[in-house]
Design a protein around this motif. Structure first.
Motif, PDB file in Angstrom:
ATOM      1  N   GLN A  59     -48.980   8.275  -2.315  1.00  0.00           N
ATOM      2  CA  GLN A  59     -49.119   9.468  -1.842  1.00  0.00           C
ATOM      3  C   GLN A  59     -50.191  10.397  -2.547  1.00  0.00           C
ATOM      4  N   MET A  62     -53.098  13.803  -4.891  1.00  0.00           N
ATOM      5  CA  MET A  62     -52.263  14.863  -4.386  1.00  0.00           C
ATOM      6  C   MET A  62     -52.710  16.063  -4.966  1.00  0.00           C
ATOM      7  N   GLN A 107     -49.955  18.623   0.584  1.00  0.00           N
ATOM      8  CA  GLN A 107     -50.830  18.882  -0.389  1.00  0.00           C
ATOM      9  C   GLN A 107     -50.768  20.297  -0.905  1.00  0.00           C
TER      10      GLN A 107
END
Length: 321
Positions: A59, A62, A107
């Motif tokens: 992920q 970020m 985000q």
């Protein structure tokens, strides 16, 4: 667009993962809104993200930042609620097993723009500046829920806040004083204790000090370093409300004290969208304003992160543009 983000997880040296640079501007899915960020506040959660806690390696990168305040495309000024629920969830936002926070899946706010579900953009009271409003969504909402939703304490009773200068702690001091409770705090340094008294604490004590008498409730965000003192400080039937464990998550339970004195131990995490709206209204009515320890431009974000890592806080650290 400009953004402050974590490029990868780094458990040992989290600031080595911090980047002040550029990221793609987000697209806005149906049911979401775009917010032009005017201010955002720093939380320990952002340090954990840099360390890779609560976020999968795939992920990254970020954008950091759980909290923020800004302006919708139509000009409406808003405060952000950072708990993002699963589609269709009904009930307490914080009990959704599939809930997430900004920076865990979506985000964050340390950027020119952030997108959030429409319900997560709460109207900002005109009396709050963007910097003040940016402290509300995590620290102040956590404190509000701990005190008014979880603790059951009443005006005239005595509360103890462990740790005098963090964002949740300073919020608890101000909220408790305004609500008519006797507010005691502990702090590691004379400066931190003085700050707590300046914000409304009736008395302050060194960490671990014997108190003049036992208290009705204790508010815990520290964990291992203060847990024993918290339990020993409670009256029979008292309550300790826990929302964090910054010094470690493995305190001795001291179960004999818990059951013999019939103590209540309650966990508390963040708060709901409706509680955030109530908090904003309460601050407006009571004339309370959050303690901002440092206000920095986003371009100097690393300085703010270093201060948090060093424990050199005197209220919330806020980034503005």
């Amino acid at each position: 667009m400009f953004a402050v983000y974590a490029k990868e997880p780094n458990q040992e040296k989290p600031l080595d993962s911090l980047v002040v640079g550029e990221r793609p501007e987000p697209s806005v899915p149906e049911g979401w809104v775009r917010v032009a960020v005017k201010a955002a506040s720093l939380n320990m959660h952002d340090i954990w993200t840099l360390r890779g806690v609560g976020i999968k390696p795939d992920q990254f990168p970020m954008i950091l930042g759980c909290d923020g305040a800004g302006v919708l495309d139509d000009g409406t000024e808003v405060v952000l609620h950072s708990v993002v629920n699963a589609p269709g969830w009904q009930g307490d936002d914080t009990l959704d097993p599939k809930r997430t926070l900004l920076t865990e899946k979506h985000q964050g706010t340390f950027a020119d723009y952030v997108i959030v579900p429409k319900r997560n953009a709460v109207p900002k009271p005109a009396g709050l500046s963007f910097a003040e409003a940016a402290t509300m969504g995590t620290a102040w909402l956590t404190a509000y829920r701990m005190l008014f939703v979880k603790s059951g304490l009443k005006p005239g009773q005595t509360m103890l806040v462990q740790g005098a200068s963090g964002g949740v702690s300073t919020a608890l001091v101000q909220l408790g004083r305004a609500a008519g409770l006797r507010v005691w705090v502990t702090g590691r340094t004379e400066e931190k204790r003085a700050l707590a008294e300046q914000l409304g604490a009736h008395q302050s004590f060194e960490s671990g000090a014997r108190l003049p008498e036992r208290v009705d409730g204790v508010f815990e965000t520290v964990g291992k370093a203060t847990w024993g003192h918290s339990l020993k400080s409670l009256k029979p039937g008292g309550v300790v409300v826990v929302s964090g464990s910054t010094s470690g998550p493995d305190p001795s339970a001291d179960l004999q004290r818990v059951f013999f004195l019939q103590l209540r131990v309650l966990g508390s995490t963040m708060g709901t969208r409706d509680e955030l709206a109530d908090l904003l209204s309460y601050l407006d009515l009571a004339g309370i304003r959050p303690q901002i320890g440092a206000e920095l431009p986003f371009s100097e974000a690393e300085q703010g992160f270093q201060s948090m890592l060093d424990g050199a806080t005197a209220g919330k650290i806020v980034f503005t543009r």
